[in-house]
Design a protein around this motif. Structure first.
Motif, short mmCIF file in Angstrom:
data_model
loop_
_atom_site.label_atom_id
_atom_site.label_comp_id
_atom_site.label_asym_id
_atom_site.label_seq_id
_atom_site.Cartn_x
_atom_site.Cartn_y
_atom_site.Cartn_z
N ASN A 64 0.86 -1.17 0.00
CA ASN A 64 0.00 0.00 0.00
C ASN A 64 0.90 1.23 0.00
O ASN A 64 1.42 1.63 1.04
CB ASN A 64 -0.92 -0.01 1.22
N ASN A 65 1.14 1.80 -1.18
CA ASN A 65 2.05 2.93 -1.28
C ASN A 65 1.57 3.89 -2.37
O ASN A 65 0.45 3.76 -2.87
CB ASN A 65 3.48 2.45 -1.53
N VAL A 66 2.40 4.84 -2.74
CA VAL A 66 1.99 5.86 -3.71
C VAL A 66 1.78 5.30 -5.12
O VAL A 66 1.20 5.96 -5.97
CB VAL A 66 3.00 7.02 -3.78
N SER A 67 2.24 4.08 -5.36
CA SER A 67 2.13 3.48 -6.69
C SER A 67 1.03 2.44 -6.81
O SER A 67 0.28 2.43 -7.79
CB SER A 67 3.46 2.83 -7.10
N VAL A 68 0.94 1.55 -5.82
CA VAL A 68 0.03 0.42 -5.93
C VAL A 68 -0.63 0.09 -4.59
O VAL A 68 -0.10 0.41 -3.51
CB VAL A 68 0.74 -0.85 -6.45
N LEU A 69 -1.78 -0.56 -4.69
CA LEU A 69 -2.45 -1.19 -3.55
C LEU A 69 -2.64 -2.64 -3.92
O LEU A 69 -3.30 -2.95 -4.91
CB LEU A 69 -3.80 -0.52 -3.27
N SER A 70 -2.05 -3.55 -3.15
CA SER A 70 -2.13 -4.98 -3.44
C SER A 70 -2.77 -5.69 -2.26
O SER A 70 -2.34 -5.50 -1.11
CB SER A 70 -0.73 -5.55 -3.71
N ILE A 71 -3.82 -6.48 -2.53
CA ILE A 71 -4.60 -7.12 -1.48
C ILE A 71 -4.74 -8.61 -1.76
O ILE A 71 -5.02 -9.01 -2.89
CB ILE A 71 -6.01 -6.51 -1.37
N MET A 72 -4.58 -9.42 -0.72
CA MET A 72 -4.82 -10.86 -0.80
C MET A 72 -6.14 -11.13 -0.07
O MET A 72 -6.26 -10.86 1.14
CB MET A 72 -3.68 -11.63 -0.14
N ILE A 73 -7.14 -11.63 -0.79
CA ILE A 73 -8.48 -11.81 -0.23
C ILE A 73 -8.83 -13.29 -0.16
O ILE A 73 -8.83 -13.98 -1.20
CB ILE A 73 -9.52 -11.06 -1.08
N PRO A 74 -9.14 -13.83 1.03
CA PRO A 74 -9.56 -15.23 1.11
C PRO A 74 -10.96 -15.42 0.54
O PRO A 74 -11.88 -14.67 0.87
CB PRO A 74 -9.54 -15.51 2.62
N THR A 75 -11.12 -16.38 -0.34
CA THR A 75 -12.41 -16.69 -0.94
C THR A 75 -12.66 -18.19 -0.81
O THR A 75 -11.78 -18.95 -0.38
CB THR A 75 -12.46 -16.29 -2.43
N ALA A 76 -13.84 -18.63 -1.21
CA ALA A 76 -14.16 -20.06 -1.14
C ALA A 76 -13.25 -20.88 -2.05
O ALA A 76 -13.03 -22.07 -1.82
CB ALA A 76 -15.63 -20.26 -1.52
N GLU A 77 -12.70 -20.24 -3.07
CA GLU A 77 -11.82 -20.94 -4.04
C GLU A 77 -10.35 -20.81 -3.67
O GLU A 77 -9.49 -21.32 -4.38
CB GLU A 77 -12.04 -20.38 -5.45
N GLY A 78 -10.03 -20.11 -2.58
CA GLY A 78 -8.64 -19.88 -2.20
C GLY A 78 -8.33 -18.39 -2.17
O GLY A 78 -9.22 -17.55 -2.39
N ASN A 79 -7.09 -18.06 -1.91
CA ASN A 79 -6.69 -16.66 -1.84
C ASN A 79 -6.70 -16.01 -3.22
O ASN A 79 -6.05 -16.51 -4.15
CB ASN A 79 -5.31 -16.52 -1.22
N LYS A 80 -7.43 -14.91 -3.34
CA LYS A 80 -7.49 -14.14 -4.58
C LYS A 80 -6.68 -12.87 -4.38
O LYS A 80 -6.98 -12.06 -3.50
CB LYS A 80 -8.94 -13.80 -4.91
N ALA A 81 -5.64 -12.69 -5.18
CA ALA A 81 -4.82 -11.49 -5.09
C ALA A 81 -5.21 -10.52 -6.19
O ALA A 81 -5.50 -10.92 -7.32
CB ALA A 81 -3.34 -11.86 -5.21
N ILE A 82 -5.22 -9.24 -5.84
CA ILE A 82 -5.52 -8.22 -6.82
C ILE A 82 -4.69 -6.98 -6.51
O ILE A 82 -4.53 -6.61 -5.35
CB ILE A 82 -7.03 -7.89 -6.87
N THR A 83 -4.11 -6.38 -7.53
CA THR A 83 -3.24 -5.22 -7.38
C THR A 83 -3.79 -4.07 -8.21
O THR A 83 -4.06 -4.22 -9.40
CB THR A 83 -1.80 -5.54 -7.82
N PHE A 84 -3.95 -2.90 -7.56
CA PHE A 84 -4.52 -1.73 -8.21
C PHE A 84 -3.45 -0.65 -8.43
O PHE A 84 -2.58 -0.44 -7.58
CB PHE A 84 -5.64 -1.13 -7.36
N ASP A 85 -3.57 0.04 -9.56
CA ASP A 85 -2.76 1.22 -9.82
C ASP A 85 -3.31 2.37 -8.97
O ASP A 85 -4.48 2.73 -9.08
CB ASP A 85 -2.84 1.57 -11.31
N ALA A 86 -2.49 2.96 -8.11
CA ALA A 86 -2.96 4.00 -7.20
C ALA A 86 -3.36 5.28 -7.92
O ALA A 86 -4.07 6.11 -7.36
CB ALA A 86 -1.87 4.32 -6.17
#
Length: 259
Positions: A64-86
């Motif tokens: 979580n910084n000035v460039s990107v926000l990256s989150i690992m989210i637990p779901t029924a299918e396993g961990n879903k990772a998603i990275t956003f351009d800030a």
């Protein structure tokens, strides 16, 4: 964005680094982002998060910084990772942040099809291959020539260096970047050439850009040369200034110890 950050720091102007907050609505099984850079970016991120249903745990913010926000989210299918351009709020594909050059192919994967998911970590890339459910940590300094530093500049400690450092010595840590900002006028055919030892892998040039000056005000532009400190050792940065005017020949030298 890399050039903007460097220009602001050179001008001694403050850069506000307020980071968005990641929140959870347990009843709705949703993850939300609050206080992003602006309302449009926040809405863009939250629309994409709405498609991911939280299950069996809490999300982990891996970057979580000035460039990107990256989150690992637990779901029924396993961990879903998603990275956003800030700066836009759009989800970044793996090909937005790395190139599949020979170094990346030898260390990580031959093509994007092998990578089913990824996240940005603390100084590393977290890679899931072939839907295995397991994430491997790939340190940035092992794939630095493949990394799109403009996209991920907020993930690195960066030293800004100008012409006043010519002939001096500095110590940096492995994994840090050095942005050397030198005056140049591309319109006059001027520029800086790297004449250092390119076989020395302790420090490597990984990119460069140019900021044009104001010709009417007779202001010089700047060439920004970015180096990466990859491993412990010593390195000598040697830059040669090339100009049609032979009287303006000069050099820039900087001794670096990487710890």
């Amino acid at each position: 964005m890399l050039m903007l950050a460097l220009i602001l720091s050179m001008a001694n102007l403050p850069i506000v680094k307020a980071m968005p907050s990641v929140l959870v609505d347990a009843a709705a099984q949703r993850v939300y982002v609050n206080s992003a850079r602006n309302q449009d970016i926040q809405e863009t991120i939250n629309k994409q998060l709405a498609a991911i249903k939280l299950s069996g745990g809490m999300p982990q913010v891996t970057a979580n910084n000035v460039s990107v926000l990256s989150i690992m989210i637990p779901t029924a299918e396993g961990n879903k990772a998603i990275t956003f351009d800030a700066y836009s709020g759009e989800a970044l594909k793996i090909t937005d942040i790395v190139s599949f050059n020979p170094e990346f192919q030898a260390r990580v994967a031959k093509d994007a099809k092998e990578i089913s998911n990824y996240a940005i970590g603390n100084g590393d890339l977290l890679i899931e291959k072939n839907s295995s459910g397991k994430y491997e940590s790939i340190p940035f300094n092992e794939i630095i020539t493949a990394v799109n530093v403009n996209k991920l500049v907020g993930c690195f400690a960066m030293h800004n260096i100008n012409e006043a450092a010519n002939g001096l010595y500095m110590q940096v840590a492995s994994g840090e970047l050095l942005a050397i900002v030198l005056p140049a006028d591309k319109l006059r055919g001027e520029g800086w050439r790297n004449i250092g030892d390119k076989s020395n892998q302790v420090v490597q040039e990984i990119g460069r850009s140019y900021v044009m000056g104001n010709p009417r005000a007779e202001e010089y532009g700047y060439e920004i040369v970015v180096f990466s400190a990859n491993a412990a050792g010593n390195y000598a940065v040697k830059m040669q200034f090339d100009s049609p005017n032979k009287k303006e020949q000069k050099s820039f030298n900087l001794s670096i110890a990487v710890k």
